[in-house]
Enzyme design. Structure first.
Site, PDB file in Angstrom:
ATOM      1  N   TYR A 199      -0.674  -0.518  10.034  1.00 38.29           N
ATOM      2  CA  TYR A 199      -0.934  -0.915   8.641  1.00 38.29           C
ATOM      3  C   TYR A 199       0.293  -0.645   7.767  1.00 38.29           C
ATOM      4  O   TYR A 199       0.707  -1.494   6.965  1.00 38.29           O
ATOM      5  CB  TYR A 199      -2.136  -0.128   8.144  1.00 38.29           C
ATOM      6  CG  TYR A 199      -2.563  -0.383   6.726  1.00 38.29           C
ATOM      7  CD1 TYR A 199      -3.204  -1.559   6.373  1.00 38.29           C
ATOM      8  CD2 TYR A 199      -2.370   0.584   5.740  1.00 38.29           C
ATOM      9  CE1 TYR A 199      -3.631  -1.779   5.066  1.00 38.29           C
ATOM     10  CE2 TYR A 199      -2.792   0.377   4.435  1.00 38.29           C
ATOM     11  CZ  TYR A 199      -3.422  -0.800   4.103  1.00 38.29           C
ATOM     12  OH  TYR A 199      -3.841  -1.011   2.813  1.00 38.29           O
ATOM     13  N   LYS A 204       2.534  -3.354   5.752  1.00 34.91           N
ATOM     14  CA  LYS A 204       2.559  -3.305   4.295  1.00 34.91           C
ATOM     15  C   LYS A 204       3.972  -3.158   3.739  1.00 34.91           C
ATOM     16  O   LYS A 204       4.276  -3.696   2.667  1.00 34.91           O
ATOM     17  CB  LYS A 204       1.675  -2.157   3.793  1.00 34.91           C
ATOM     18  CG  LYS A 204       0.182  -2.451   3.891  1.00 34.91           C
ATOM     19  CD  LYS A 204      -0.182  -3.738   3.164  1.00 34.91           C
ATOM     20  CE  LYS A 204      -1.665  -3.922   2.963  1.00 34.91           C
ATOM     21  NZ  LYS A 204      -1.996  -5.240   2.375  1.00 34.91           N
ATOM     22  N   SER A 259       0.846  -1.195   0.000  1.00 30.50           N
ATOM     23  CA  SER A 259       0.000   0.000   0.000  1.00 30.50           C
ATOM     24  C   SER A 259       0.874   1.236   0.000  1.00 30.50           C
ATOM     25  O   SER A 259       2.019   1.208   0.462  1.00 30.50           O
ATOM     26  CB  SER A 259      -0.892   0.008   1.247  1.00 30.50           C
ATOM     27  OG  SER A 259      -1.516   1.263   1.430  1.00 30.50           O
TER      28      SER A 259
END
Length: 299
Positions: free
Chosen positions: A166, A170, A153
Site C-alpha cells: 500500500y 501510494k 496516504s
C-alpha cells in the site's frame, strides 16, 4: 468569498460506492456536478463485485435533485479505465474532473506477503490512477480544461508497519502526479493529490480507529472539492485533509554539501553528515531538472 460550484461540470469518482469516494461524489453533486459513480463493489481486499454500492450512491444523488450514473468497470485494468471514461462521455458529453480514489488493502509484513497481494494493491491504487488519468487525458486536453485529484496516504508519505504494498503504491501516485503536473500544464489540466485522514471501511479495524471518530469522510471531501474546482489554479500539490485539518505536504531537500574534487569519498560523507542532514535551509523543487541545477549550484 466566492462560492465554489460545479454547474456544467462532469466528475468521475472511482471507488465511490462508500467511504471517501461516496463523500466526494455527494459533495460534487450537491454543487451542481453530474457524477459518474464508479465502484467495483468488491470487498476491502478486492474480492467479488457488484453494482449495488454505486447504484445506492446514485440514488442518494438523485434524491437530492442531482444527476449521476453508476459504473462498475475495473479501473485496475487499462480496458476498464477506458470503458469508465467512455461511459462518462457517452452519458454527459465531457469529463472535467477525475478523482482517483479506488483502493484495496491486503496488509501483511513484506516477509510474509504473497506476490499476488503486493501486485493486486499496486494495480488498483497506482495503475488504476494511471490508467484512468490516461483515459481521461485526451478528453480534458481537447477541452483545454481538467482537474485530476490523486489519493495518497500517510503510509506512503511516511511509512506504516505491515503496509509495504500500500505504501509503495501510494508514494508512487505522488511520483505520477509530479510528472503529470508538467504534462498537463499546456492543456489547462491541473493535477493535485489529497492525503486523507478518515474513518472508512478500510480504516475501521485499525488500532487507532477511535482516534479517528471526528475524521469522517465528509471532512476530507471539502479539500478534494476545492482541488477539483476551477478555483484551484495550482498544480502538483499534496493536501493533507481530515477532521477539519488541512495542511500542505512537501518533499524538500536540504542545502547540502559539495565535496572538493578528489574528496568525494565515503569518509567525506561520514565526516560531513551533520551538514548534509541540516534541513534548516531546505526547500522544495518543482522538477527533477530544478533539483539537478541546485546540486551543481555554487555554495
Amino acid at each position: 468569498m466566492t462560492t465554489i460550484g460545479f454547474e456544467g461540470r462532469v466528475a468521475v469518482v472511482t471507488g465511490a460506492g462508500g467511504g471517501l469516494g461516496r463523500a466526494h461524489a455527494l459533495l460534487l453533486a450537491s454543487r451542481g456536478a453530474r457524477v459518474v459513480v464508479n465502484d467495483l463493489g468488491g470487498s476491502v481486499r478486492g474480492a467479488g463485485g457488484s453494482l449495488t454500492a454505486a447504484q445506492r450512491v446514485v440514488q442518494e444523488i438523485e434524491a437530492l435533485g442531482g444527476q449521476a450514473i453508476a459504473n462498475g468497470d475495473d479501473v485496475a485494468t487499462r480496458e476498464g479505465a477506458q470503458q469508465l471514461v467512455d461511459a462518462a462521455v457517452q452519458a454527459f458529453g465531457r469529463v472535467d474532473v477525475l478523482i482517483n480514489n479506488a483502493g484495496i488493502l491486503r496488509d501483511k509484513t513484506l516477509a510474509k506477503m504473497e506476490p499476488a497481494d503486493f501486485e493486486a494493491v499496486v494495480r488498483v491504487h497506482l495503475l488504476g490512477s494511471a490508467w484512468c488519468s490516461q483515459a481521461a487525458w485526451p478528453v480534458m486536453a481537447q477541452q483545454q480544461y481538467g482537474r485530476i485529484v490523486m489519493t495518497t496516504s500517510a503510509a506512503g508519505l511516511y511509512g506504516n508497519f505491515g503496509q509495504s504494498n500500500y505504501g509503495a503504491a501510494k508514494l508512487g501516485i505522488v511520483g505520477l502526479m509530479n510528472t503529470l503536473k508538467h504534462e498537463g500544464a499546456k492543456f489547462g489540466i491541473r493535477v493535485n493529490t489529497v492525503a486523507p485522514v478518515a474513518l472508512t471501511r478500510m480504516t475501521e479495524d485499525l488500532p487507532f480507529a477511535r482516534m479517528l471518530s471526528e475524521a469522517v469522510p465528509e471532512r476530507v471531501a471539502a479539500g478534494v472539492a476545492f482541488l477539483a474546482s476551477e478555483a484551484c489554479q495550482f498544480t502538483g500539490q499534496i493536501l493533507s485533509a481530515g477532521a477539519g485539518y488541512f495542511s500542505l505536504v512537501q518533499m524538500i531537500e536540504g542545502r547540502g554539501v559539495h565535496a572538493p574534487a578528489g574528496q568525494a569519498t565515503p569518509e567525506f560523507v561520514a565526516a560531513h553528515w551533520g551538514e548534509i542532514a541540516d534541513m534548516s535551509q531546505a526547500k522544495p523543487y518543482d522538477s527533477a531538472g530544478d533539483a539537478l541545477v541546485a546540486a551543481f549550484a555554487p555554495r
